[in-house]
Enzyme design. Structure first.
Site, mmCIF file in Angstrom:
data_model
loop_
_atom_site.group_PDB
_atom_site.id
_atom_site.type_symbol
_atom_site.label_atom_id
_atom_site.label_comp_id
_atom_site.label_asym_id
_atom_site.label_seq_id
_atom_site.Cartn_x
_atom_site.Cartn_y
_atom_site.Cartn_z
ATOM 1 N N HIS A 199 3.314 -7.113 2.309
ATOM 2 C CA HIS A 199 2.705 -8.146 3.132
ATOM 3 C C HIS A 199 2.628 -9.445 2.333
ATOM 4 O O HIS A 199 2.339 -9.417 1.135
ATOM 5 C CB HIS A 199 1.261 -7.773 3.502
ATOM 6 C CG HIS A 199 1.122 -6.537 4.308
ATOM 7 N ND1 HIS A 199 0.934 -6.561 5.670
ATOM 8 C CD2 HIS A 199 1.122 -5.225 3.955
ATOM 9 C CE1 HIS A 199 0.814 -5.320 6.122
ATOM 10 N NE2 HIS A 199 0.928 -4.489 5.089
ATOM 11 N N HIS A 225 6.529 -1.257 2.632
ATOM 12 C CA HIS A 225 6.545 -2.643 3.117
ATOM 13 C C HIS A 225 5.572 -3.482 2.305
ATOM 14 O O HIS A 225 4.591 -2.974 1.776
ATOM 15 C CB HIS A 225 6.234 -2.732 4.616
ATOM 16 C CG HIS A 225 4.943 -2.116 5.038
ATOM 17 N ND1 HIS A 225 4.738 -0.756 5.119
ATOM 18 C CD2 HIS A 225 3.770 -2.676 5.420
ATOM 19 C CE1 HIS A 225 3.504 -0.515 5.549
ATOM 20 N NE2 HIS A 225 2.885 -1.666 5.720
ATOM 21 N N ASN A 272 0.840 -1.198 0.000
ATOM 22 C CA ASN A 272 0.000 0.000 0.000
ATOM 23 C C ASN A 272 0.878 1.253 0.000
ATOM 24 O O ASN A 272 1.939 1.271 0.625
ATOM 25 C CB ASN A 272 -0.889 0.033 1.247
ATOM 26 C CG ASN A 272 -1.788 -1.185 1.345
ATOM 27 O OD1 ASN A 272 -2.306 -1.658 0.346
ATOM 28 N ND2 ASN A 272 -1.969 -1.693 2.547
#
Length: 167
Positions: free
Chosen positions: A131, A129, A116
């Protein structure tokens, strides 16, 4: 000692270099691009404990402590940037091989790889980051609502031409 189950390749000059994705050595001196107040930068520096999975010269991955499913993991570059487009390309090279390695090691059958950018896009920590989230059933893991825009081919073509021109 951890053993890698895949390796990463890169070209140095005219030679192809193979290197394992697991590293035991930390090279923090090369990571002057970390932020003093960022929680992920503190994890990279070892100031905050984490359940580390894979670490390379450019990335660090660990199990999320607020998981959407068991084994939900994060991969973070060792460079502080809020948005992916601000990150130097060489910090992106290990991310998908690490995501693949985690998904295989965790034995995820169906899963999401998510990244995101910005608060409106649900980015909770302002450090790039990725996920890796197991989706074992309809109620566990990442839930998405996909709402396609009502549009026409002329509008799509206009936007396509603009993007293509800027590439």
């Amino acid at each position: 000692m951890l053993k890698p189950f895949l390796s990463s390749s890169f070209v140095s000059g005219t030679r192809l270099i193979q290197r394992p994705l697991y590293y035991t050595k930390r090279t923090m001196s090369t990571h002057s691009h970390l932020d003093d107040d960022c929680i992920f930068c503190k994890i990279i520096r070892g100031e905050i404990p984490s359940f580390k999975l894979v670490e390379t010269d450019k990335c660090y991955s660990f199990v999320d402590i607020e998981p959407l499913s068991e084994g939900h993991s994060l991969i973070i570059p060792k460079y502080h940037a809020e948005f992916m487009h601000q990150l130097p390309d060489d910090y992106l090279t290990d991310i998908l091989p690490i995501a693949k390695q985690i998904a295989k090691a965790a034995k995820f059958e169906q899963y999401n790889v998510l990244q995101n950018n910005g608060r409106l896009a649900n980015q909770a920590v302002p450090h790039v980051h990725f996920h890796v989230i197991d989706k074992p059933n309809t109620s566990t893991g990442l839930g998405l609502t996909w709402k396609p825009l009502k549009t026409d081919m002329d509008s799509i073509k206009t936007r396509y031409e603009e993007i293509k021109r800027n590439l």
